[in-house]
Design a protein around this motif. Structure first.
Motif, PDB file in Angstrom:
ATOM      1  N   PHE A 115       0.830  -1.198   0.000  1.00  0.00           N
ATOM      2  CA  PHE A 115       0.000   0.000   0.000  1.00  0.00           C
ATOM      3  C   PHE A 115       0.870   1.257   0.000  1.00  0.00           C
ATOM      4  O   PHE A 115       0.628   2.197  -0.772  1.00  0.00           O
ATOM      5  N   GLU A 116       1.871   1.282   0.846  1.00  0.00           N
ATOM      6  CA  GLU A 116       2.723   2.472   0.936  1.00  0.00           C
ATOM      7  C   GLU A 116       3.442   2.731  -0.385  1.00  0.00           C
ATOM      8  O   GLU A 116       3.518   3.866  -0.854  1.00  0.00           O
ATOM      9  N   TYR A 117       3.950   1.677  -1.005  1.00  0.00           N
ATOM     10  CA  TYR A 117       4.691   1.848  -2.252  1.00  0.00           C
ATOM     11  C   TYR A 117       3.757   2.147  -3.422  1.00  0.00           C
ATOM     12  O   TYR A 117       4.039   3.026  -4.248  1.00  0.00           O
ATOM     13  N   GLY A 118       2.635   1.445  -3.502  1.00  0.00           N
ATOM     14  CA  GLY A 118       1.765   1.572  -4.663  1.00  0.00           C
ATOM     15  C   GLY A 118       0.834   2.764  -4.630  1.00  0.00           C
ATOM     16  O   GLY A 118       0.357   3.215  -5.685  1.00  0.00           O
ATOM     17  N   TYR A 119       0.557   3.312  -3.437  1.00  0.00           N
ATOM     18  CA  TYR A 119      -0.415   4.399  -3.321  1.00  0.00           C
ATOM     19  C   TYR A 119       0.169   5.644  -2.655  1.00  0.00           C
ATOM     20  O   TYR A 119       0.196   6.712  -3.261  1.00  0.00           O
ATOM     21  N   LEU A 120       0.648   5.510  -1.430  1.00  0.00           N
ATOM     22  CA  LEU A 120       1.181   6.686  -0.736  1.00  0.00           C
ATOM     23  C   LEU A 120       2.382   7.281  -1.450  1.00  0.00           C
ATOM     24  O   LEU A 120       2.504   8.498  -1.588  1.00  0.00           O
ATOM     25  N   PHE A 121       3.295   6.422  -1.901  1.00  0.00           N
ATOM     26  CA  PHE A 121       4.513   6.904  -2.554  1.00  0.00           C
ATOM     27  C   PHE A 121       4.174   7.753  -3.782  1.00  0.00           C
ATOM     28  O   PHE A 121       4.836   8.748  -4.074  1.00  0.00           O
ATOM     29  N   LYS A 122       3.129   7.370  -4.506  1.00  0.00           N
ATOM     30  CA  LYS A 122       2.753   8.102  -5.708  1.00  0.00           C
ATOM     31  C   LYS A 122       2.183   9.481  -5.381  1.00  0.00           C
ATOM     32  O   LYS A 122       2.128  10.365  -6.249  1.00  0.00           O
ATOM     33  N   MET A 123       1.744   9.673  -4.134  1.00  0.00           N
ATOM     34  CA  MET A 123       1.181  10.970  -3.735  1.00  0.00           C
ATOM     35  C   MET A 123       2.192  11.860  -3.050  1.00  0.00           C
ATOM     36  O   MET A 123       2.219  13.072  -3.282  1.00  0.00           O
ATOM     37  N   ILE A 124       3.011  11.274  -2.184  1.00  0.00           N
ATOM     38  CA  ILE A 124       3.878  12.104  -1.345  1.00  0.00           C
ATOM     39  C   ILE A 124       5.356  11.789  -1.503  1.00  0.00           C
ATOM     40  O   ILE A 124       6.200  12.423  -0.866  1.00  0.00           O
ATOM     41  N   GLY A 125       5.706  10.800  -2.348  1.00  0.00           N
ATOM     42  CA  GLY A 125       7.104  10.459  -2.524  1.00  0.00           C
ATOM     43  C   GLY A 125       7.652   9.705  -1.327  1.00  0.00           C
ATOM     44  O   GLY A 125       6.915   9.086  -0.562  1.00  0.00           O
ATOM     45  N   ASN A 126       8.963   9.741  -1.165  1.00  0.00           N
ATOM     46  CA  ASN A 126       9.595   9.035  -0.043  1.00  0.00           C
ATOM     47  C   ASN A 126       9.045   9.562   1.271  1.00  0.00           C
ATOM     48  O   ASN A 126       8.972  10.763   1.490  1.00  0.00           O
ATOM     49  N   GLY A 127       8.651   8.651   2.113  1.00  0.00           N
ATOM     50  CA  GLY A 127       8.074   9.099   3.370  1.00  0.00           C
ATOM     51  C   GLY A 127       8.181   8.083   4.461  1.00  0.00           C
ATOM     52  O   GLY A 127       9.152   8.061   5.215  1.00  0.00           O
ATOM     53  N   TYR A 128       7.204   7.168   4.540  1.00  0.00           N
ATOM     54  CA  TYR A 128       7.094   6.262   5.677  1.00  0.00           C
ATOM     55  C   TYR A 128       7.917   4.995   5.437  1.00  0.00           C
ATOM     56  O   TYR A 128       7.383   3.932   5.140  1.00  0.00           O
ATOM     57  N   ARG A 129       9.218   5.150   5.582  1.00  0.00           N
ATOM     58  CA  ARG A 129      10.125   4.039   5.297  1.00  0.00           C
ATOM     59  C   ARG A 129      10.084   2.959   6.366  1.00  0.00           C
ATOM     60  O   ARG A 129      10.283   1.783   6.086  1.00  0.00           O
ATOM     61  N   GLU A 130       9.874   3.370   7.619  1.00  0.00           N
ATOM     62  CA  GLU A 130       9.893   2.422   8.737  1.00  0.00           C
ATOM     63  C   GLU A 130       8.478   1.932   9.018  1.00  0.00           C
ATOM     64  O   GLU A 130       7.556   2.742   9.188  1.00  0.00           O
ATOM     65  N   LYS A 131       8.324   0.620   9.085  1.00  0.00           N
ATOM     66  CA  LYS A 131       7.005   0.023   9.320  1.00  0.00           C
ATOM     67  C   LYS A 131       7.127  -1.073  10.360  1.00  0.00           C
ATOM     68  O   LYS A 131       8.055  -1.901  10.287  1.00  0.00           O
ATOM     69  N   TYR A 132       6.170  -1.108  11.300  1.00  0.00           N
ATOM     70  CA  TYR A 132       6.240  -2.062  12.398  1.00  0.00           C
ATOM     71  C   TYR A 132       4.851  -2.641  12.667  1.00  0.00           C
ATOM     72  O   TYR A 132       3.841  -1.933  12.642  1.00  0.00           O
ATOM     73  N   SER A 133       4.817  -3.928  12.932  1.00  0.00           N
ATOM     74  CA  SER A 133       3.577  -4.602  13.284  1.00  0.00           C
ATOM     75  C   SER A 133       3.924  -5.925  13.948  1.00  0.00           C
ATOM     76  O   SER A 133       5.084  -6.358  13.932  1.00  0.00           O
TER      77      SER A 133
END
Length: 371
Positions: free
Chosen positions: A88-106
């Motif tokens: 989701f981050e790569y396919g959608y968010l990245f296209k809107m805001i560019g590099n951003g939320y690189r760190e992900k935890y769950s």
């Protein structure tokens, strides 16, 4: 230095298909209910086609809502797994805001559908202060017996002492912002169940959420050495508590005009967290009629707006940020949501009457001074 912190229930961010509706009509999508389905193979093919057709529009709207928060750290609920979050981050968010939320935890929690809580972080704040990950702790394993929280009300629901408290998790994340420590507790409490034993769904499921709230508070107090010491530390409880202590009841009709009446609840699991000035519900700094993050309806006879999504700041952090008022992003709400006067906002492109939408919940974001 300031940090923009957000919480958002993204509503079923999945990377797998849910075929349980074939055997459970309550989980079958209403579009598929219109068709005669021959067998499970036929159902699976139709469900895949339906889900794919809806997902792209929905996730574009989810990404727009997240982008609107401009958050440095996002606490999320209803995430399938890290693979889904990365896609989701790569396919959608990245296209809107560019590099951003690189760190992900769950971490894997206890939800029967497999939806978990998660955190996404930027490497630094908008002001250039580094955001450093220190450690992550899952509390999904805790049982009612572990914290001595089992009681008669839970027993009446058929819940045993050895069962796990959290219906998902309480994910504890320690970070540093510009070198200063901050702890996040990301939660997603039990949903309100169907009515049972003559009680409405909220009341019937309240004992579980009360136990979850007590468990979160216990975890924080134990971590920091008691209630008073904990309240003076720097932490925030973020997430969907599936409970409210006030709501806006909606009556009337569109052609005659709607009426909006605020109401206060006598009992709420939120109270167990805020009692004794332990922490503050920052959203309550907004006007009474403008605190809602979800529109609930079961038809014209049952409609209300309520806050289910929370940023509960420790007493010390709230006191240090007396002017911080959270924003609620409502542009991704479907058109069926009834807004009080002067609160309606332009919707994101392609938002539908009921779907697609960003989520059934609204993101909540606040800018905090970390000092």
């Amino acid at each position: 230095m300031s940090l923009r912190l957000a919480t958002f229930n993204v509503e079923n961010l999945m990377n797998r298909f849910d075929f349980s509706g074939f055997r459970n009509d309550l989980r079958r999508d209403r579009a598929l209910a219109l068709y005669e389905i021959e067998d499970e193979a036929h159902y699976r093919a139709l469900e895949q086609a339906r889900a794919i057709a809806l997902t792209d529009d929905a996730r574009q709207l989810t990404a727009l809502a997240i982008a609107a928060t401009r958050a440095d750290i996002l606490c999320l609920q209803e995430v399938d797994n890290l693979a889904a979050l990365k896609a989701f981050e790569y396919g959608y968010l990245f296209k809107m805001i560019g590099n951003g939320y690189r760190e992900k935890y769950s971490a894997s929690g206890n939800d029967s559908r497999g939806i978990d809580v998660a955190v996404m972080m930027r490497p630094e704040t908008a002001h250039g202060q580094p955001i450093e990950f220190v450690r992550m702790t899952s509390h999904a394993h805790l049982t009612f017996a572990d914290l001595d929280l089992h009681n008669e009300e839970l027993a009446e629901l058929g819940i045993e002492p050895h069962e796990r408290i959290f219906r998902r998790d309480c994910l504890e994340l320690d970070i540093k912002v510009g070198g200063r420590p901050l702890t996040l507790y990301v939660v997603h409490f039990k949903a309100m169940s169907p009515p049972r034993n003559g009680m409405d769904g909220r009341t019937a499921s309240m004992p579980v959420r009360m136990a979850e709230a007590a468990a979160v508070r216990h975890i924080i107090e134990q971590r920091f050495g008691g209630a008073e010491r904990a309240a003076e530390k720097r932490w925030v409880i973020c997430g969907d508590l599936n409970d409210y202590r006030e709501r806006v009841i909606i009556t009337g009709e569109a052609h005659l005009g709607y009426r909006f009446e605020p109401a206060t609840e006598e009992q709420s699991s939120v109270n167990a967290l805020t009692a004794g000035d332990f922490c503050e519900n920052l959203v309550e700094r907004r006007p009474e009629m403008d605190r809602w993050t979800l529109y609930h309806t079961r038809g014209p006879e049952e409609r209300h707006l309520c806050q289910l999504d929370y940023l509960l700041a420790s007493r010390a952090l709230a006191r240090h940020n007396t002017r911080a008022v959270p924003e609620i992003i409502r542009a991704g709400q479907p058109w069926r949501t009834i807004f009080p006067p002067e609160q309606d906002v332009p919707r994101f492109p392609r938002v539908g009457w009921d779907r697609p939408k960003a989520s059934d919940h609204c993101p909540v974001v606040v800018q905090l001074d970390i000092a």
